[in-house]
Design a protein around this motif. Structure first.
Motif, short mmCIF file in Angstrom:
data_model
loop_
_atom_site.label_atom_id
_atom_site.label_comp_id
_atom_site.label_asym_id
_atom_site.label_seq_id
_atom_site.Cartn_x
_atom_site.Cartn_y
_atom_site.Cartn_z
N THR A 79 0.82 -1.21 0.00
CA THR A 79 0.00 0.00 0.00
C THR A 79 0.86 1.26 0.00
O THR A 79 0.54 2.25 -0.66
CB THR A 79 -0.94 -0.01 1.21
OG1 THR A 79 -1.76 -1.17 1.15
CG2 THR A 79 -1.83 1.22 1.23
N ALA A 80 1.96 1.23 0.73
CA ALA A 80 2.87 2.38 0.71
C ALA A 80 3.39 2.64 -0.69
O ALA A 80 3.53 3.80 -1.11
CB ALA A 80 4.03 2.15 1.68
N THR A 81 3.66 1.58 -1.45
CA THR A 81 4.14 1.78 -2.83
C THR A 81 3.02 2.33 -3.70
O THR A 81 3.27 3.13 -4.62
CB THR A 81 4.71 0.48 -3.42
OG1 THR A 81 3.69 -0.53 -3.47
CG2 THR A 81 5.87 -0.03 -2.60
N ALA A 85 2.98 5.99 -5.76
CA ALA A 85 2.67 6.32 -7.15
C ALA A 85 1.88 7.61 -7.25
O ALA A 85 2.05 8.39 -8.20
CB ALA A 85 1.88 5.16 -7.78
N LEU A 86 1.00 7.88 -6.26
CA LEU A 86 0.28 9.15 -6.26
C LEU A 86 1.19 10.31 -5.87
O LEU A 86 1.00 11.43 -6.35
CB LEU A 86 -0.90 9.07 -5.28
CG LEU A 86 -2.00 8.04 -5.58
CD1 LEU A 86 -3.15 8.21 -4.60
CD2 LEU A 86 -2.49 8.16 -7.02
N ALA A 178 -6.39 7.97 -1.61
CA ALA A 178 -7.28 7.52 -2.68
C ALA A 178 -8.32 8.59 -3.01
O ALA A 178 -8.63 8.84 -4.19
CB ALA A 178 -7.96 6.22 -2.29
N ARG A 179 -8.86 9.25 -1.98
CA ARG A 179 -9.86 10.30 -2.21
C ARG A 179 -9.27 11.43 -3.05
O ARG A 179 -9.94 11.96 -3.93
CB ARG A 179 -10.35 10.86 -0.87
CG ARG A 179 -11.25 9.92 -0.08
CD ARG A 179 -11.70 10.59 1.21
NE ARG A 179 -12.49 11.77 0.92
CZ ARG A 179 -13.80 11.76 0.68
NH1 ARG A 179 -14.45 10.62 0.67
NH2 ARG A 179 -14.44 12.88 0.42
N SER A 184 -11.38 4.64 -5.07
CA SER A 184 -11.67 3.94 -3.82
C SER A 184 -10.36 3.36 -3.32
O SER A 184 -9.40 3.20 -4.09
CB SER A 184 -12.69 2.84 -4.06
OG SER A 184 -12.11 1.79 -4.83
N PRO A 185 -10.28 3.00 -2.03
CA PRO A 185 -9.04 2.39 -1.53
C PRO A 185 -8.61 1.14 -2.31
O PRO A 185 -7.43 1.01 -2.67
CB PRO A 185 -9.36 2.09 -0.07
CG PRO A 185 -10.34 3.15 0.32
CD PRO A 185 -11.19 3.33 -0.91
N PRO A 186 -9.53 0.20 -2.63
CA PRO A 186 -9.08 -0.95 -3.44
C PRO A 186 -8.63 -0.57 -4.84
O PRO A 186 -7.67 -1.15 -5.37
CB PRO A 186 -10.33 -1.85 -3.48
CG PRO A 186 -11.13 -1.47 -2.29
CD PRO A 186 -10.90 0.00 -2.14
N GLN A 187 -9.29 0.40 -5.46
CA GLN A 187 -8.87 0.84 -6.79
C GLN A 187 -7.46 1.41 -6.76
O GLN A 187 -6.68 1.21 -7.72
CB GLN A 187 -9.84 1.91 -7.31
CG GLN A 187 -11.17 1.36 -7.77
CD GLN A 187 -12.16 2.46 -8.13
OE1 GLN A 187 -12.03 3.61 -7.66
NE2 GLN A 187 -13.14 2.13 -8.95
N LEU A 188 -7.11 2.11 -5.70
CA LEU A 188 -5.76 2.64 -5.58
C LEU A 188 -4.73 1.53 -5.69
O LEU A 188 -3.74 1.64 -6.42
CB LEU A 188 -5.61 3.39 -4.25
CG LEU A 188 -4.20 3.82 -3.86
CD1 LEU A 188 -3.61 4.77 -4.88
CD2 LEU A 188 -4.19 4.44 -2.47
N LEU A 189 -4.95 0.42 -4.97
CA LEU A 189 -4.01 -0.69 -5.00
C LEU A 189 -3.97 -1.36 -6.37
O LEU A 189 -2.90 -1.66 -6.90
CB LEU A 189 -4.38 -1.71 -3.93
CG LEU A 189 -4.31 -1.22 -2.48
CD1 LEU A 189 -4.91 -2.24 -1.54
CD2 LEU A 189 -2.88 -0.92 -2.08
N SER A 190 -5.13 -1.58 -6.94
CA SER A 190 -5.20 -2.28 -8.22
C SER A 190 -4.61 -1.46 -9.35
O SER A 190 -3.80 -1.95 -10.15
CB SER A 190 -6.65 -2.66 -8.54
OG SER A 190 -7.16 -3.58 -7.62
#
Length: 485
Positions: A79-81, A85-86, A178-179, A184-190
């Motif tokens: 998640t930190a990675t 990216a953002l 993510a906001r 969404s939080p899962p979209q951020l990871l994917s």
């Protein structure tokens, strides 16, 4: 001409009469682990990838490089990675106040709300209480509701006073970032990590685990199969499902300072920032030297090298990933048994084979740490000087409410109590501790117990409220204040 790399040769070489694979097999048996996958990667590719044992005790289906596991808190490092990216896109910053890009992130402390930064969340230095695993079990709260309820979570310490490992804090950092990106939080990871790296058998939700039969069952300390734990609500704090083969791609990217297949995934500076110390930690578990806390990870010295690491645990699952950035190599171990130190034992053997002997009996040391891991799920017993119950049981029954957790109902159940929490009546147990204090505990061993101290107004026949408390040195949680409704 040999096509093996020097790293592959060092792992194949016999040390004390066994190769690395033979050591893993022997250690798997020593710790009674049904199955595991071990992957070694470098900036050049996958150097070692082998499944060992079986996916489920009693079955013959073997673990392989494509077997899906819950990677537990190793998710925090991934998640930190993703947030990195953002940062690269300047959608967020590690060090700008979170309120500047996510004003909806409100904490119980006004000063912290104004000043908290993503680095605080990912280095566990906000002062929020440890773990925080009950809330996502109570009802299927969406990210917005979990973000909103953070304002009711009392701080365990002063803001930035020290280190307090918190799943809720990681989620808040992920959700806030993510906001800012409209995800969404899962979209951020994917969308920022899993998909760009081609991690096709990985996802930030538990449902990914069951897409086919090639997944690891969860096993308790006695070897019996236990339910998998669903932590989807806290997303990047522990929900990622992955495989040894997929994790190799993520490791390769980090070891290549952010690039994968010639394409940039993260900037070099961002990778270094994630690895770097954001605060001082405690002694390392291997050589006892001072560790530091990075972003979603920790680091410590092993001989003359700096090692970056993150471990994880969920019901019936253990994980460890260890990187040596200077040498651009690393290892990840996923195992399907509750609270086993098997991953740490394999990681220690890897470090001594690839770097140099430590001069200590690390395997003996790690074996002795097994009891410490098992103690994390031990239910504390009342103190020797416990005071007897002086009130009727009905004095404690009834409805209570917390702005953080919602409704809590205590009812009589024979000679004891039954407890239900939240909109979906999540069950718990209440046992007398001492005087007007009781121990709240749960069937799920990953939800820590905690004390409830009941208060009575003058001459009142029923409790008006209760406050939570911990039981040092046990793994317990303060569940805060509840009022009778």
């Amino acid at each position: 001409m040999s096509t093996t790399t020097p790293l592959e040769e060092s792992l194949a070489r016999e040390v004390n009469g066994v190769s690395f694979s033979q050591f893993i097999e022997r250690t798997l048996q020593d710790y009674g682990v049904p199955g595991a996958v071990v992957v070694v990667a470098s900036d050049q590719g996958t150097e070692y990838l082998e499944g060992h044992g079986v996916r489920r005790r009693g079955d013959s289906a073997p673990v392989d490089g494509n077997t899906r596991f819950q990677i537990a808190s190793m998710s925090k490092f991934v998640t930190a990675t993703a947030v990195g990216a953002l940062v690269d896109k300047r959608a967020v910053s590690w060090d700008a106040p979170v309120r500047t890009f996510s004003p909806e992130t409100v904490l119980a402390d006004a000063y912290a709300t104004e000043n908290v930064i993503l680095r605080d969340f990912f280095a566990h230095r906000t002062g929020l209480p440890k773990y925080g695993d009950l809330l996502p079990r109570l009802v299927e709260y969406g990210p917005e509701e979990l973000l909103h309820r953070a304002r009711y979570l009392p701080f365990a310490t002063s803001f930035r006073f020290g280190y307090e490992y918190t799943n809720y804090g990681i989620f808040l950092g992920q959700c806030s970032a993510a906001r800012a990106a409209g995800m969404s939080p899962p979209q951020l990871l994917s969308q920022t990590i899993l998909e760009p790296l081609g991690m096709t058998r990985s996802a930030p939700v538990q449902a990914e685990l069951f897409k086919d039969n090639n997944h690891a069952a969860a096993h308790n300390l006695d070897g019996s199969v236990m339910p998998h734990e669903n932590v989807d609500s806290f997303s990047g704090a522990g929900a990622i499902v992955s495989t040894g083969r997929d994790l190799a791609r993520w490791m390769m990217m980090l070891l290549a300072e952010g690039s994968f297949g010639g394409a940039p995934i993260l900037h070099e500076d961002t990778v270094r920032d994630i690895f770097s110390a954001s605060m001082v930690g405690g002694p390392s578990s291997l050589l006892g030297e001072r560790s530091t806390v990075g972003l979603g990870c920790e680091s410590y010295p092993f001989l003359r090298w700096r090692v970056v690491e993150k471990n994880g645990a969920l019901n019936g699952m253990r994980s460890v990933v260890t990187l040596i950035p200077e040498l651009r190599v690393g290892i990840a171990i996923l195992a399907n048994k509750q609270m086993t130190v098997f991953p740490e034992a394999v990681r220690a053997e890897f470090l001594e084979r690839v770097l140099a002997p430590s001069g200590r009996d690390l395997q003996k040391q790690i074996h002795e740490e097994q009891k410490g891991w098992e103690s994390l799920v031990v239910i504390p017993t009342p103190p020797a000087d416990a005071q007897p119950l002086t009130r009727e049981l009905n004095a404690f029954t009834g409805p209570y409410v917390s702005p953080l957790y919602g409704a809590l109902e205590i009812t009589r159940d024979g000679a004891g109590f039954a407890v239900k929490i939240g909109e979906h009546d999540y069950p718990a147990m209440l046992a007398h501790w001492s005087g007007d204090t009781f121990l709240l505990r749960f069937d799920d061993p990953d939800i820590a117990p905690g004390l409830l101290k009941f208060h009575f107004e003058k001459e009142a026949s029923r409790a008006s409220s209760f406050d939570g408390a911990e039981v040092p040195p046990f793994n317990t949680v303060n569940y805060g204040h509840f009022d009778r409704t």
